[in-house]
Write a protein that holds these residues in place. Structure first.
Motif, PDB file in Angstrom:
ATOM      1  N   PHE A 244       0.824  -1.196   0.000  1.00 30.52           N
ATOM      2  CA  PHE A 244       0.000   0.000   0.000  1.00 30.52           C
ATOM      3  C   PHE A 244       0.868   1.260   0.000  1.00 30.52           C
ATOM      4  O   PHE A 244       0.461   2.283  -0.570  1.00 30.52           O
ATOM      5  CB  PHE A 244      -0.935  -0.002   1.217  1.00 30.52           C
ATOM      6  N   SER A 245       2.030   1.185   0.607  1.00 28.98           N
ATOM      7  CA  SER A 245       2.896   2.364   0.603  1.00 28.98           C
ATOM      8  C   SER A 245       3.419   2.660  -0.794  1.00 28.98           C
ATOM      9  O   SER A 245       3.727   3.808  -1.121  1.00 28.98           O
ATOM     10  CB  SER A 245       4.070   2.168   1.572  1.00 28.98           C
ATOM     11  N   ASP A 246       3.530   1.636  -1.665  1.00 24.62           N
ATOM     12  CA  ASP A 246       3.907   1.868  -3.049  1.00 24.62           C
ATOM     13  C   ASP A 246       2.834   2.689  -3.766  1.00 24.62           C
ATOM     14  O   ASP A 246       3.125   3.500  -4.644  1.00 24.62           O
ATOM     15  CB  ASP A 246       4.082   0.549  -3.805  1.00 24.62           C
ATOM     16  N   ILE A 247       1.578   2.422  -3.388  1.00 22.28           N
ATOM     17  CA  ILE A 247       0.462   3.082  -4.073  1.00 22.28           C
ATOM     18  C   ILE A 247       0.198   4.458  -3.501  1.00 22.28           C
ATOM     19  O   ILE A 247       0.109   5.447  -4.232  1.00 22.28           O
ATOM     20  CB  ILE A 247      -0.809   2.195  -3.953  1.00 22.28           C
ATOM     21  N   PHE A 248       0.087   4.519  -2.170  1.00 20.15           N
ATOM     22  CA  PHE A 248      -0.251   5.797  -1.537  1.00 20.15           C
ATOM     23  C   PHE A 248       1.011   6.487  -1.065  1.00 20.15           C
ATOM     24  O   PHE A 248       1.230   6.727   0.116  1.00 20.15           O
ATOM     25  CB  PHE A 248      -1.202   5.541  -0.350  1.00 20.15           C
ATOM     26  N   TRP A 249       1.860   6.790  -2.013  1.00 17.41           N
ATOM     27  CA  TRP A 249       3.146   7.409  -1.701  1.00 17.41           C
ATOM     28  C   TRP A 249       2.945   8.902  -1.502  1.00 17.41           C
ATOM     29  O   TRP A 249       1.981   9.484  -1.932  1.00 17.41           O
ATOM     30  CB  TRP A 249       4.142   7.140  -2.826  1.00 17.41           C
ATOM     31  N   ARG A 250       3.882   9.513  -0.811  1.00 16.90           N
ATOM     32  CA  ARG A 250       3.854  10.960  -0.593  1.00 16.90           C
ATOM     33  C   ARG A 250       4.989  11.609  -1.353  1.00 16.90           C
ATOM     34  O   ARG A 250       6.118  11.149  -1.274  1.00 16.90           O
ATOM     35  CB  ARG A 250       4.004  11.276   0.904  1.00 16.90           C
TER      36      ARG A 250
END
Length: 250
Positions: A244-250
Motif C-alpha cells: 500500500f505504501s507503493d500506491i499511496f506514496w507521498r
C-alpha cells in the motif's frame, strides 16, 4: 504474583516442543491462566464455515458465542480483527476506537460478547504477507479485571503461540505452488496503474511506449491467471509484490 519471566520461558520452550494442535491448545490454555486471563482465541481471520481448513483456529471461548460468531460470518467484520490490521502491537479492546472507526454494529457486537462472558481483552496481531491476517486474543470473564501487569508478557506469548500454530498448520498443509513473479517493469506498470494512471500516462512517466505498458500489464495478469486488473492488484498486494505504501506514496 508469579514470576512472569520464568512463566514465559516455560511457555516458549513448551511451544517449541508441541507437535500437534491439541498439545498447543493445552499449553496456550495453561499460559492464559497463568497470566491471569480467562480465555484465549488464536485464529486466522476467515469465515471458518466457508473454509474450515483454510486457516488456524484454536480457542476456549464460550461455545454459544462461537456459534453466534460463525453463523453470522463475523470472521472478517469483527472489530477486534479489523483493529488488528492497523497495528503490529498488542492492544486492549477499549483502545479499538483509536485504531478503527467503531460503528453502532461494532458496539452492539462487543455488548453481546460481554453478555456471553467475554468482558474485556487484549489482542496480539499476527499478519503474515501471503496469508490470511490473524491474531491471538486473551480475554477475561465477568468479575475479573484485565491483568495490566501481564500485558507485555501476553504480547510475547501471543506472537510465540501464533508462530507455533503456523508451524504445525503448515507442516500438515498441502504445499502451495510457486507464487507468480513479476518483472521489475511489470511491477512498475502495475504500481502506476494502481495510482490511477492510464497506460498513456504510465508510458510518459516510465519513458516507454503505451503499447509496452499494455503488454506488461497483460503479461502480469497472465502470470497470475486473472483477467481483470483489479484482481491482479489484489493478488499482488496479498503476495507482497507491491505494498500500500507503493500506491499511496507521498
Amino acid at each position: 504474583m508469579r514470576d512472569m519471566r520464568a512463566e514465559v520461558e516455560w511457555f516458549l520452550d513448551a511451544i517449541a516442543l508441541a507437535r500437534d494442535v491439541g498439545a498447543l491448545a493445552m499449553i496456550l490454555g495453561e499460559m492464559t491462566s497463568r497470566m491471569g486471563f480467562s480465555h484465549f482465541a488464536l485464529t486466522h481471520h476467515v469465515h471458518i464455515l466457508d473454509a474450515p481448513n483454510a486457516g488456524i483456529r484454536l480457542h476456549d471461548y464460550p461455545e454459544a458465542w462461537v456459534d453466534y460468531f460463525d453463523t453470522h460470518r463475523l470472521g472478517l467484520s469483527d472489530p477486534v480483527h479489523r483493529a488488528s490490521h492497523r497495528t503490529s502491537a498488542g492492544f486492549r479492546w477499549n483502545a479499538m476506537p483509536d485504531l478503527i472507526r467503531m460503528t453502532p454494529a461494532d458496539h452492539r457486537l462487543l455488548e453481546l460478547a460481554h453478555e456471553h462472558g467475554l468482558t474485556d481483552g487484549f489482542t496480539v496481531p499476527a499478519n503474515v504477507v501471503g496469508e490470511a491476517t490473524g491474531s491471538c486474543s486473551f480475554a477475561i470473564g465477568p468479575g475479573r479485571a484485565l491483568p495490566a501487569d501481564a500485558l507485555q508478557w501476553a504480547q510475547l506469548a501471543g506472537i510465540a503461540a501464533f508462530e507455533g500454530a503456523r508451524r504445525i498448520w503448515l507442516a500438515g498443509a498441502v504445499p502451495p505452488g510457486p507464487r507468480p513473479c513479476l518483472t521489475d517493469r511489470q511491477r512498475d506498470c502495475l504500481i502506476w496503474a494502481a495510482r490511477g494512471k492510464t497506460a498513456w500516462e504510465s508510458a510518459r512517466i516510465l519513458g516507454i511506449s503505451e503499447e509496452t505498458v499494455v503488454r506488461h500489464l497483460k503479461q502480469a495478469r497472465d502470470r497470475y491467471g486473472v483477467e481483470k486488473q483489479t484482481s491482479l492488484l489484489i493478488r499482488a498486494l496479498f503476495d507482497g509484490v507491491i505494498s500500500f505504501s507503493d500506491i499511496f506514496w507521498r
